[in-house]
Design a protein around this motif. Structure first.
Motif, short mmCIF file in Angstrom:
data_model
loop_
_atom_site.label_atom_id
_atom_site.label_comp_id
_atom_site.label_asym_id
_atom_site.label_seq_id
_atom_site.Cartn_x
_atom_site.Cartn_y
_atom_site.Cartn_z
N VAL A 1 0.84 -1.19 0.00
CA VAL A 1 0.00 0.00 0.00
C VAL A 1 0.88 1.25 0.00
CG1 VAL A 1 -0.20 0.00 2.52
CG2 VAL A 1 -1.93 1.15 1.15
N LYS A 2 0.52 2.22 -0.85
CA LYS A 2 1.29 3.46 -0.97
C LYS A 2 0.80 4.45 0.10
CE LYS A 2 1.95 4.99 -5.16
NZ LYS A 2 1.62 5.45 -6.55
N VAL A 3 1.76 4.96 0.86
CA VAL A 3 1.43 5.79 2.03
C VAL A 3 2.14 7.13 1.96
CG1 VAL A 3 1.49 5.91 4.55
CG2 VAL A 3 1.18 3.69 3.42
N PHE A 4 1.39 8.19 2.29
CA PHE A 4 2.01 9.50 2.49
C PHE A 4 1.92 9.84 3.96
CE2 PHE A 4 1.53 14.20 2.86
CZ PHE A 4 2.83 14.53 2.48
N TYR A 5 3.07 10.20 4.54
CA TYR A 5 3.15 10.56 5.95
C TYR A 5 3.05 12.08 6.04
CZ TYR A 5 5.14 10.67 10.73
OH TYR A 5 5.36 10.87 12.07
N ALA A 6 1.89 12.59 6.44
CA ALA A 6 1.63 14.03 6.48
C ALA A 6 1.95 14.60 7.86
CB ALA A 6 0.17 14.30 6.12
N GLU A 7 2.79 15.63 7.87
CA GLU A 7 3.13 16.31 9.11
C GLU A 7 2.83 17.80 8.95
OE1 GLU A 7 6.72 14.29 11.26
OE2 GLU A 7 7.26 14.54 9.16
N GLY A 8 2.65 18.47 10.07
CA GLY A 8 2.36 19.90 10.05
C GLY A 8 0.87 20.17 9.89
N HIS A 9 0.50 21.40 10.18
CA HIS A 9 -0.92 21.78 10.14
C HIS A 9 -1.51 21.70 8.74
CE1 HIS A 9 -0.65 22.90 14.28
NE2 HIS A 9 0.20 23.89 14.06
N ASP A 10 -0.66 21.87 7.72
CA ASP A 10 -1.16 21.83 6.34
C ASP A 10 -0.86 20.49 5.66
OD1 ASP A 10 1.58 22.02 6.03
OD2 ASP A 10 1.54 23.88 4.86
N GLY A 11 -0.19 19.58 6.36
CA GLY A 11 0.12 18.28 5.78
C GLY A 11 1.23 18.30 4.75
N LEU A 12 1.94 19.40 4.62
CA LEU A 12 2.93 19.53 3.57
C LEU A 12 4.38 19.40 4.07
CD1 LEU A 12 1.31 22.35 1.38
CD2 LEU A 12 1.26 19.87 1.05
N SER A 13 4.52 18.74 5.19
CA SER A 13 5.84 18.30 5.65
C SER A 13 5.77 16.78 5.75
CB SER A 13 6.19 18.91 7.01
OG SER A 13 6.31 20.31 6.92
N THR A 14 6.90 16.12 5.57
CA THR A 14 6.88 14.66 5.57
C THR A 14 8.26 14.12 5.93
OG1 THR A 14 6.16 12.72 4.31
CG2 THR A 14 7.47 14.37 3.13
N GLU A 15 8.40 12.80 5.88
CA GLU A 15 9.67 12.13 6.15
C GLU A 15 10.05 11.27 4.95
OE1 GLU A 15 11.35 13.04 8.65
OE2 GLU A 15 9.74 14.08 9.72
#
Length: 372
Positions: free
Chosen positions: A222-236
């Protein structure tokens, strides 16, 4: 023990040798012997209380360090290691690195919530960088340091390197490091039985998840996006230790990049996320997790309709700080990524986990609070 020391003191200070000659010469020698025996008595006291005992160990970087026979006052220089000590030996900590959030306090023992917070050598924001003088004022007998995955460990401990206190390095980068770290600390701190119980739990969680997902071909994961920050536009990045739980649970992190800083939080554009087309979004920010499905800007992202909001109580399950909470996270994620391959009773497991790691009994209402 006190009576024995008193009797020994009297015996030593009243001890005299028959000395021939001048009267004052006898007094001089008797007084000299009394001072000698008093010095030996003080040495005995320090030995009896364990202060003079020391042993050499090799820490988890291979350094030889002389440590107290039984450390009694410990300070950890970094968050991940401090959180581990909350579970292993909270009674030995002289302070914490950060204040415990009010919502987390009901799920932690009083020994943890009562600790003063004086910051960390790896400060994570204003008000969290520690003054080395504050450490010394607490009179610790041992400092523990997290091995920096980015290779700056020596730089991190430099402010306290001249304190004269022993500094022991512990490797805790990935969840797989925890069993070895726990057993190492168990031997160091005289908590081998408890360390073994915690290490075994983590190993079993890893075995469970690996057995369920390891046979899934990479291209079918499964393809996953790890969303960080209030806008979801930070990641690892996919290889970052911050996001390792996603990989371990069989997810395919869509951001292929190299971690450049210890903190991570790589920026990404919405256009890049649309191009990656993740099937699931794992979201750190609860507000973002609640609104992304209805946000017009995210409608082109398939995963916006399948969002997993990371639990944060009593500590973040995935990251910041990275901790043994990932033993829960990998099973929670695997059950959501592959419900046909892996299932477990999360509510029952939460109660088992908290009882073992924190000595806290959870009610059904507590479980609801943690999960929602």
């Amino acid at each position: 023990m006190a009576g024995q020391k008193d009797r020994l003191f009297l015996a030593m200070t009243n001890f005299s040798l028959p000395i021939q000659g001048h009267f004052f010469q006898g007094i001089f020698f008797r007084r000299s012997f009394r001072w000698i025996w008093l010095a030996l008595f003080c040495l005995f006291l320090s030995t009896a209380t364990g202060e003079a005992f020391a042993r050499d160990i090799k820490d988890m970087t291979g350094r030889t360090v002389s440590v107290p026979e039984q450390p009694a006052r410990i300070f950890s220089l970094s968050y991940p290691l401090t959180v581990l000590l909350y579970a292993l030996a909270p009674d030995l900590l002289v302070a914490s690195n950060f204040p415990i959030a009010e919502p987390a306090k009901p799920f932690l023992p009083q020994q943890v919530t009562a600790l003063p917070a004086i910051g960390a050598m790896m400060g994570m924001g204003p008000g969290h960088t520690m003054n080395p003088e504050e450490i010394m004022a607490l009179h610790p007998d041992l400092l523990l340091a997290w091995v920096d995955p980015m290779g700056d460990t020596e730089k991190v401990v430099h402010p306290v390197a001249g304190s004269g206190l022993p500094i022991v390095y512990v490797k805790l980068t990935n969840l797989g490091d925890y069993p070895s770290a726990l057993r190492f600390l168990g031997r160091l701190l005289g908590r081998t039985k408890r360390a073994e119980a915690l290490a075994t739990y983590i190993e079993f969680a890893q075995i469970q998840v690996s057995a369920a997902v390891e046979s899934v071909p990479y291209k079918e994961r499964v393809k996953v996006f790890y969303a960080e920050g209030h806008d979801g536009l930070s990641t690892e990045c996919d290889a970052s230790f911050h996001a390792e739980s996603i990989n371990f649970a069989g997810g395919r992190n869509v951001r292929h990049c190299r971690q450049t800083t210890l903190m991570g939080m790589e920026t990404v554009t919405l256009e890049q996320i649309i191009a990656d087309q993740p099937e699931i979004i794992v979201a750190q920010d609860p507000g973002f997790a609640k609104t992304v499905a209805s946000d017009p800007a995210w409608k082109q992202v398939k995963g916006s309709q399948h969002v997993l909001s990371v639990p944060h109580l009593p500590f973040n399950w995935l990251d910041r700080p990275p901790s043994f909470m990932r033993a829960l996270a990998i099973r929670w994620l695997a059950a959501n990524f592959y419900p046909d391959r892996f299932s477990f009773d999360l509510r029952a497991e939460l109660k088992t986990f908290h009882s073992l790691f924190f000595g806290v009994s959870l009610s059904d209402k507590d479980v609801d609070t943690i999960l929602h």
